[in-house]
Design a protein around this motif. Structure first.
Motif, PDB file in Angstrom:
ATOM      1  N   ILE A   8       0.844  -1.200   0.000  1.00 53.77           N
ATOM      2  CA  ILE A   8       0.000   0.000   0.000  1.00 53.77           C
ATOM      3  C   ILE A   8       0.877   1.247   0.000  1.00 53.77           C
ATOM      4  CG2 ILE A   8      -1.717   1.339   1.290  1.00 53.77           C
ATOM      5  CD1 ILE A   8      -2.745  -1.428   2.365  1.00 53.77           C
ATOM      6  N   ILE A   9       1.908   1.242   0.826  1.00 58.40           N
ATOM      7  CA  ILE A   9       2.813   2.391   0.896  1.00 58.40           C
ATOM      8  C   ILE A   9       3.541   2.573  -0.435  1.00 58.40           C
ATOM      9  CG2 ILE A   9       4.933   3.253   1.997  1.00 58.40           C
ATOM     10  CD1 ILE A   9       3.786   2.025   4.635  1.00 58.40           C
ATOM     11  N   ASP A  10       3.940   1.481  -1.066  1.00 55.22           N
ATOM     12  CA  ASP A  10       4.567   1.573  -2.395  1.00 55.22           C
ATOM     13  C   ASP A  10       3.596   2.160  -3.413  1.00 55.22           C
ATOM     14  OD1 ASP A  10       6.930   0.508  -1.421  1.00 55.22           O
ATOM     15  OD2 ASP A  10       6.567  -1.508  -2.240  1.00 55.22           O
ATOM     16  N   ASP A  11       2.336   1.718  -3.360  1.00 55.83           N
ATOM     17  CA  ASP A  11       1.312   2.265  -4.262  1.00 55.83           C
ATOM     18  C   ASP A  11       1.154   3.763  -4.036  1.00 55.83           C
ATOM     19  OD1 ASP A  11       0.806  -0.231  -5.344  1.00 55.83           O
ATOM     20  OD2 ASP A  11      -1.065  -0.547  -4.230  1.00 55.83           O
ATOM     21  N   ILE A  12       1.117   4.182  -2.783  1.00 57.23           N
ATOM     22  CA  ILE A  12       0.988   5.603  -2.450  1.00 57.23           C
ATOM     23  C   ILE A  12       2.161   6.381  -3.041  1.00 57.23           C
ATOM     24  CG2 ILE A  12       1.096   7.278  -0.553  1.00 57.23           C
ATOM     25  CD1 ILE A  12      -0.607   5.247   1.092  1.00 57.23           C
ATOM     26  N   GLY A  13       3.361   5.855  -2.877  1.00 55.88           N
ATOM     27  CA  GLY A  13       4.534   6.528  -3.417  1.00 55.88           C
ATOM     28  C   GLY A  13       4.470   6.694  -4.921  1.00 55.88           C
ATOM     29  N   ARG A  39      -6.942  11.496 -15.780  1.00 50.58           N
ATOM     30  CA  ARG A  39      -5.965  10.656 -15.081  1.00 50.58           C
ATOM     31  C   ARG A  39      -5.610  11.275 -13.734  1.00 50.58           C
ATOM     32  NH1 ARG A  39      -4.661   5.931 -13.365  1.00 50.58           N
ATOM     33  NH2 ARG A  39      -2.527   5.926 -12.622  1.00 50.58           N
ATOM     34  N   LEU A  40      -5.431  12.590 -13.680  1.00 48.23           N
ATOM     35  CA  LEU A  40      -5.115  13.259 -12.418  1.00 48.23           C
ATOM     36  C   LEU A  40      -6.228  13.021 -11.404  1.00 48.23           C
ATOM     37  CD1 LEU A  40      -3.356  15.081 -10.660  1.00 48.23           C
ATOM     38  CD2 LEU A  40      -4.440  17.056 -11.779  1.00 48.23           C
ATOM     39  N   ARG A  41      -7.460  13.133 -11.823  1.00 47.59           N
ATOM     40  CA  ARG A  41      -8.594  12.905 -10.921  1.00 47.59           C
ATOM     41  C   ARG A  41      -8.602  11.452 -10.433  1.00 47.59           C
ATOM     42  NH1 ARG A  41     -10.985  13.993  -6.748  1.00 47.59           N
ATOM     43  NH2 ARG A  41     -13.132  13.291  -6.615  1.00 47.59           N
ATOM     44  N   ARG A  46      -7.643   7.532  -6.121  1.00 47.23           N
ATOM     45  CA  ARG A  46      -6.920   6.316  -5.724  1.00 47.23           C
ATOM     46  C   ARG A  46      -6.021   6.587  -4.519  1.00 47.23           C
ATOM     47  NH1 ARG A  46      -6.746   1.872  -4.160  1.00 47.23           N
ATOM     48  NH2 ARG A  46      -5.056   0.484  -4.709  1.00 47.23           N
ATOM     49  N   LEU A  47      -5.389   7.756  -4.482  1.00 42.61           N
ATOM     50  CA  LEU A  47      -4.581   8.121  -3.316  1.00 42.61           C
ATOM     51  C   LEU A  47      -5.439   8.187  -2.053  1.00 42.61           C
ATOM     52  CD1 LEU A  47      -2.066  10.879  -4.462  1.00 42.61           C
ATOM     53  CD2 LEU A  47      -1.537   8.865  -3.087  1.00 42.61           C
ATOM     54  N   ARG A  73     -12.408   0.935   0.167  1.00 38.64           N
ATOM     55  CA  ARG A  73     -13.781   1.434   0.110  1.00 38.64           C
ATOM     56  C   ARG A  73     -14.038   2.062  -1.263  1.00 38.64           C
ATOM     57  NH1 ARG A  73     -15.228   3.973   6.018  1.00 38.64           N
ATOM     58  NH2 ARG A  73     -13.254   3.394   6.957  1.00 38.64           N
ATOM     59  N   PRO A  74     -15.285   2.056  -1.683  1.00 37.56           N
ATOM     60  CA  PRO A  74     -15.621   2.669  -2.973  1.00 37.56           C
ATOM     61  C   PRO A  74     -15.246   4.158  -2.994  1.00 37.56           C
ATOM     62  CG  PRO A  74     -17.511   1.471  -2.074  1.00 37.56           C
ATOM     63  CD  PRO A  74     -16.456   1.508  -1.015  1.00 37.56           C
ATOM     64  N   ALA A  75     -14.899   4.638  -4.155  1.00 40.98           N
ATOM     65  CA  ALA A  75     -14.495   6.052  -4.307  1.00 40.98           C
ATOM     66  C   ALA A  75     -15.568   6.992  -3.767  1.00 40.98           C
ATOM     67  CB  ALA A  75     -14.209   6.350  -5.766  1.00 40.98           C
ATOM     68  N   GLU A  76     -16.822   6.686  -4.039  1.00 36.43           N
ATOM     69  CA  GLU A  76     -17.908   7.560  -3.593  1.00 36.43           C
ATOM     70  C   GLU A  76     -17.918   7.700  -2.070  1.00 36.43           C
ATOM     71  OE1 GLU A  76     -18.547   4.623  -5.417  1.00 36.43           O
ATOM     72  OE2 GLU A  76     -18.327   5.710  -7.298  1.00 36.43           O
TER      73      GLU A  76
END
Length: 83
Positions: A8-13, A39-41, A46-47, A73-76
């Protein structure tokens, strides 16, 4: 820290790096294309989901519960938080 938390931390980075790149491009050039804005949104959402998941996993662990029960959790739901 277990392997999942490390992932998860790698994904965040990676997402932070991509977000910075897109934001930098938007200020150096004349903005972003529609695809880049989209893509930015997606990266921002995702972050938020990753940070939320990491916080919930750590909270579960702190209270002696299994952190692997936390799911994305879902984005919404994540985007609906109020300050």
């Amino acid at each position: 820290m277990d392997d999942r938390e490390r992932d998860i931390i790698d994904d965040i980075g990676g997402l932070i790096s991509e977000e910075r790149s897109l934001r930098d491009r938007s200020t150096r050039e004349l903005g972003l294309s529609e695809d880049e804005k989209s893509r930015l949104r997606t990266v921002e959402v995702r972050l938020d989901q990753c940070w939320d998941l990491l916080r919930r996993r750590r909270a579960l662990s702190e209270f002696g519960k299994d952190p692997s029960t936390a799911e994305v959790r879902p984005a919404e739901e994540v985007e609906g938080y109020q300050s």
